[in-house]
Design a protein around this motif. Structure first.
Motif, short mmCIF file in Angstrom:
data_model
loop_
_atom_site.label_atom_id
_atom_site.label_comp_id
_atom_site.label_asym_id
_atom_site.label_seq_id
_atom_site.Cartn_x
_atom_site.Cartn_y
_atom_site.Cartn_z
N LEU A 43 71.64 33.65 65.62
CA LEU A 43 71.73 34.33 66.92
C LEU A 43 71.27 33.35 67.99
O LEU A 43 70.10 32.93 68.00
CB LEU A 43 70.88 35.59 66.93
CG LEU A 43 70.81 36.37 68.25
CD1 LEU A 43 72.21 36.78 68.73
CD2 LEU A 43 69.92 37.60 68.10
N LEU A 44 72.19 32.98 68.91
CA LEU A 44 71.94 31.91 69.87
C LEU A 44 72.27 32.35 71.29
O LEU A 44 73.20 33.13 71.50
CB LEU A 44 72.78 30.68 69.52
CG LEU A 44 72.64 30.15 68.08
CD1 LEU A 44 73.68 29.07 67.82
CD2 LEU A 44 71.23 29.62 67.84
N ASP A 45 71.52 31.81 72.26
CA ASP A 45 71.80 32.07 73.68
C ASP A 45 71.96 30.76 74.41
O ASP A 45 71.22 29.79 74.17
CB ASP A 45 70.69 32.89 74.33
CG ASP A 45 71.06 33.33 75.74
OD1 ASP A 45 71.81 34.31 75.88
OD2 ASP A 45 70.63 32.67 76.71
N GLY A 46 72.94 30.72 75.33
CA GLY A 46 73.28 29.49 76.03
C GLY A 46 72.53 29.24 77.32
O GLY A 46 72.83 28.29 78.04
N GLY A 47 71.54 30.09 77.66
CA GLY A 47 70.74 29.85 78.85
C GLY A 47 71.13 30.71 80.04
O GLY A 47 72.10 31.46 80.01
N ALA A 70 62.67 37.62 72.38
CA ALA A 70 61.98 37.74 71.09
C ALA A 70 62.32 39.05 70.41
O ALA A 70 62.49 39.11 69.18
CB ALA A 70 60.47 37.62 71.29
N ASP A 71 62.44 40.12 71.18
CA ASP A 71 62.73 41.44 70.61
C ASP A 71 64.09 41.47 69.93
O ASP A 71 64.25 42.08 68.86
CB ASP A 71 62.67 42.50 71.71
CG ASP A 71 62.93 43.91 71.17
OD1 ASP A 71 62.01 44.48 70.58
OD2 ASP A 71 64.07 44.40 71.34
N VAL A 72 65.08 40.81 70.52
CA VAL A 72 66.41 40.78 69.92
C VAL A 72 66.42 39.89 68.68
O VAL A 72 67.16 40.14 67.73
CB VAL A 72 67.47 40.31 70.94
CG1 VAL A 72 68.87 40.37 70.32
CG2 VAL A 72 67.43 41.19 72.18
N GLY A 73 65.59 38.86 68.68
CA GLY A 73 65.47 38.01 67.50
C GLY A 73 66.31 36.75 67.52
O GLY A 73 66.79 36.29 66.48
N TYR A 74 66.46 36.15 68.70
CA TYR A 74 67.22 34.90 68.81
C TYR A 74 66.57 33.79 68.00
O TYR A 74 65.34 33.66 67.97
CB TYR A 74 67.34 34.48 70.27
CG TYR A 74 68.35 35.27 71.06
CD1 TYR A 74 69.67 34.85 71.15
CD2 TYR A 74 68.00 36.45 71.70
CE1 TYR A 74 70.62 35.58 71.88
CE2 TYR A 74 68.93 37.19 72.42
CZ TYR A 74 70.23 36.75 72.50
OH TYR A 74 71.16 37.48 73.20
N HIS A 75 67.40 32.97 67.38
CA HIS A 75 66.89 31.79 66.69
C HIS A 75 66.55 30.67 67.67
O HIS A 75 65.63 29.90 67.44
CB HIS A 75 67.93 31.27 65.67
CG HIS A 75 68.08 32.14 64.47
ND1 HIS A 75 69.00 33.17 64.40
CD2 HIS A 75 67.43 32.14 63.27
CE1 HIS A 75 68.92 33.75 63.22
NE2 HIS A 75 67.98 33.15 62.52
N ALA A 76 67.33 30.56 68.75
CA ALA A 76 67.10 29.50 69.73
C ALA A 76 67.92 29.78 70.97
O ALA A 76 68.88 30.57 70.94
CB ALA A 76 67.47 28.13 69.16
N LYS A 100 58.52 32.69 72.12
CA LYS A 100 58.64 32.75 70.67
C LYS A 100 60.01 32.25 70.22
O LYS A 100 60.20 31.94 69.04
CB LYS A 100 58.40 34.18 70.19
CG LYS A 100 56.99 34.68 70.44
CD LYS A 100 56.82 36.12 69.99
CE LYS A 100 55.40 36.61 70.28
NZ LYS A 100 55.22 38.03 69.89
N VAL A 101 60.95 32.22 71.15
CA VAL A 101 62.28 31.68 70.87
C VAL A 101 62.33 30.24 71.37
O VAL A 101 62.07 29.99 72.56
CB VAL A 101 63.38 32.52 71.57
CG1 VAL A 101 64.76 31.92 71.34
CG2 VAL A 101 63.34 33.97 71.09
N PRO A 102 62.63 29.27 70.51
CA PRO A 102 62.61 27.86 70.94
C PRO A 102 63.59 27.58 72.08
O PRO A 102 64.74 28.02 72.04
CB PRO A 102 63.03 27.11 69.66
CG PRO A 102 62.68 28.02 68.54
CD PRO A 102 62.91 29.41 69.07
#
Length: 469
Positions: A43-47, A70-76, A100-102
């Protein structure tokens, strides 16, 4: 042995909380399905998850967004311009350390070459099926903006990518995923340069809606629009024993998040807590006005504010800095922030007298003042730049003729250089549409505040002067 990996990806939320409530519910449900099927996922987010033009984000200093991610649980996540450009260096460091998410970023560092705050150049994630995924992120450097504003240092993006990929592969990465906040066109271009090194680019920044993946030079590119309207999914079929082409097949799509979709209760609780803090933050009374202020009155006060801030000879403000006026009575921080959404830094520049004359004349021309502006920190997008307000200058204007121009009661001299306090859009004629600013000299830029912060401070200051304790 073939293995599978599902990448779930989002980007450019920009504090659209109503969509986030539904987007996070969808993501959590989809992850539950994948886990039930023993499928490995990332699970990733692009900013640009944060957006300091949104009151809740501003009032909580971005902390609420850290809780949400953090609640959704993104890896980075990659680091976007709204995580960077609209925050102070101290806040950027603080948020990246607390997250908590890098936060992944390799093409921007501290001036001394060290990593910014708690950010990481790269990350190696081992999935439940033992596939090792190498992750890294890069952001749009906006030329030397971060070097000037935050005293950070740019790194060459492609050179940094090649070095990082080599390091990740040495550590055993089976596939490489690049979290890019460079924009779609830049992703396509860079894919040609990193072909054979990078397997997937999860894009962001340009809010591009890619209904299905695009492949360029063997690199798979995806991007999921913006504002929480979509969740992207890319399913990879892997042959990690194949050293030449580990991705044997793939398919991807976007799922639209609709207003009638289910709401995530834990995300709703985080938002409610943030809004309680926000209400307290916004309720601060800055000043009291006996009569309403029209939009033009607000812009005039903002011109006076930036002049006072820089102790400049002239203050200059564009109509697009605010969207409305202010009511009479108590003027709160919330009132100002609700009409001043744009995120522009205050700047001190030099212009010659002849340039100032050109600005005054052009401000009367509708074809100039009606120019619609997008990006460059403007909120809302597509707002007219508007007419200009000046502080420290007086003139007569009749039948299209400008006369009797004075600066602080002295006749304006066309060849004289004047110091002017204004906002960043007036640095660039292609942004503001006022051609006379071309050739200006930048003397200083506000590194820890925005124009609206300067305006808020000015209102508080003038209120104290009028109403001493």
């Amino acid at each position: 042995m073939k293995k599978t990996l599902t990448i779930i990806h989002t980007n450019d939320l920009h504090g659209n909380y109503e969509q986030l409530l539904r987007q996070s519910a969808y993501i959590k449900n989809r992850i539950s399905e994948l886990k039930a099927q023993n499928e490995s996922y990332l699970l990733l987010d692009g900013g640009d998850h944060l957006d300091m033009s949104i009151n809740e984000c501003l009032a909580t200093n971005g902390d609420m967004h850290l809780d949400m991610l953090a609640d959704v649980g993104y890896h980075a996540m990659s680091v976007g311009n709204n995580e960077l450009l609209r925050s102070t260096p101290a806040l950027i460091r603080e948020l990246s350390l607390k997250s908590k998410v890098p936060w992944l970023l390799l093409n921007l560092v501290e001036n001394d070459g060290n990593i910014i705050g708690g950010m990481k150049e790269s990350l190696l994630v081992t999935l439940t099926n033992d596939v090792k995924v190498g992750l890294f992120g890069a952001t749009d450097q906006f030329g030397n903006v971060y070097e000037n504003k935050h005293d950070f240092r740019n790194r060459d993006t492609v050179t940094s990518i090649k070095k990082t990929v080599a390091d990740l592969k040495q550590k055993g990465a089976d596939i490489i995923v690049f979290l890019s906040h460079l924009g779609y066109d830049a992703d396509v271009k860079i894919a040609k340069e990193v072909s054979g090194l990078v397997d997937v680019i999860v894009g962001a920044h340009t809010h591009t809606v890619l209904e299905s993946p695009v492949e360029e030079s063997g690199v798979i590119i995806v991007q999921a629009g913006s504002y929480g309207q979509y969740v992207g999914e890319l399913r990879l079929i892997l042959d990690i024993e194949n050293s030449s082409n580990k991705i044997e097949g793939y398919e991807g799509n976007l799922s639209e998040i609709k207003l009638e979709s289910d709401i995530d209760p834990s995300m709703e609780a985080i938002l409610e807590k943030g809004r309680m803090e926000t209400n307290e933050f916004l309720s601060e009374v800055l000043t009291v006005k006996d009569t309403p202020l029209l939009h033009k009155d607000v812009i005039q006060l903002m011109a006076e504010a930036v002049r006072d801030h820089w102790n400049a000879e002239i203050g200059l403000m564009y109509g697009g800095a605010a969207v409305a006026g202010l009511q009479s009575g108590n003027v709160t921080k919330g009132d100002v922030l609700n009409i001043c959404k744009s995120m522009h830094s205050p700047v001190l520049i030099e212009l010659k007298g002849e340039q100032i004359l050109g600005l005054i004349k052009d401000s009367y021309k509708e074809e100039v003042s009606s120019k619609l502006v997008y990006g460059n920190g403007f909120r809302p997008h597509g707002i007219p730049i508007g007419s200009l307000a000046f502080s420290g200058i007086n003139w007569d204007y009749q039948d299209g003729v400008l006369s009797n121009v004075t600066v602080n009661r002295e006749r304006l001299k066309e060849e004289k250089v004047y110091k002017i306090g204004t906002g960043t859009p007036m640095l660039y004629d292609e942004v503001c549409g006022y051609s006379s600013v071309k050739g200006n000299k930048l003397l200083d830029v506000g590194k820890t505040e925005m124009v609206k912060d300067v305006f808020i401070s000015f209102l508080k200051k003038t209120n104290r002067e009028l109403n001493p304790v």
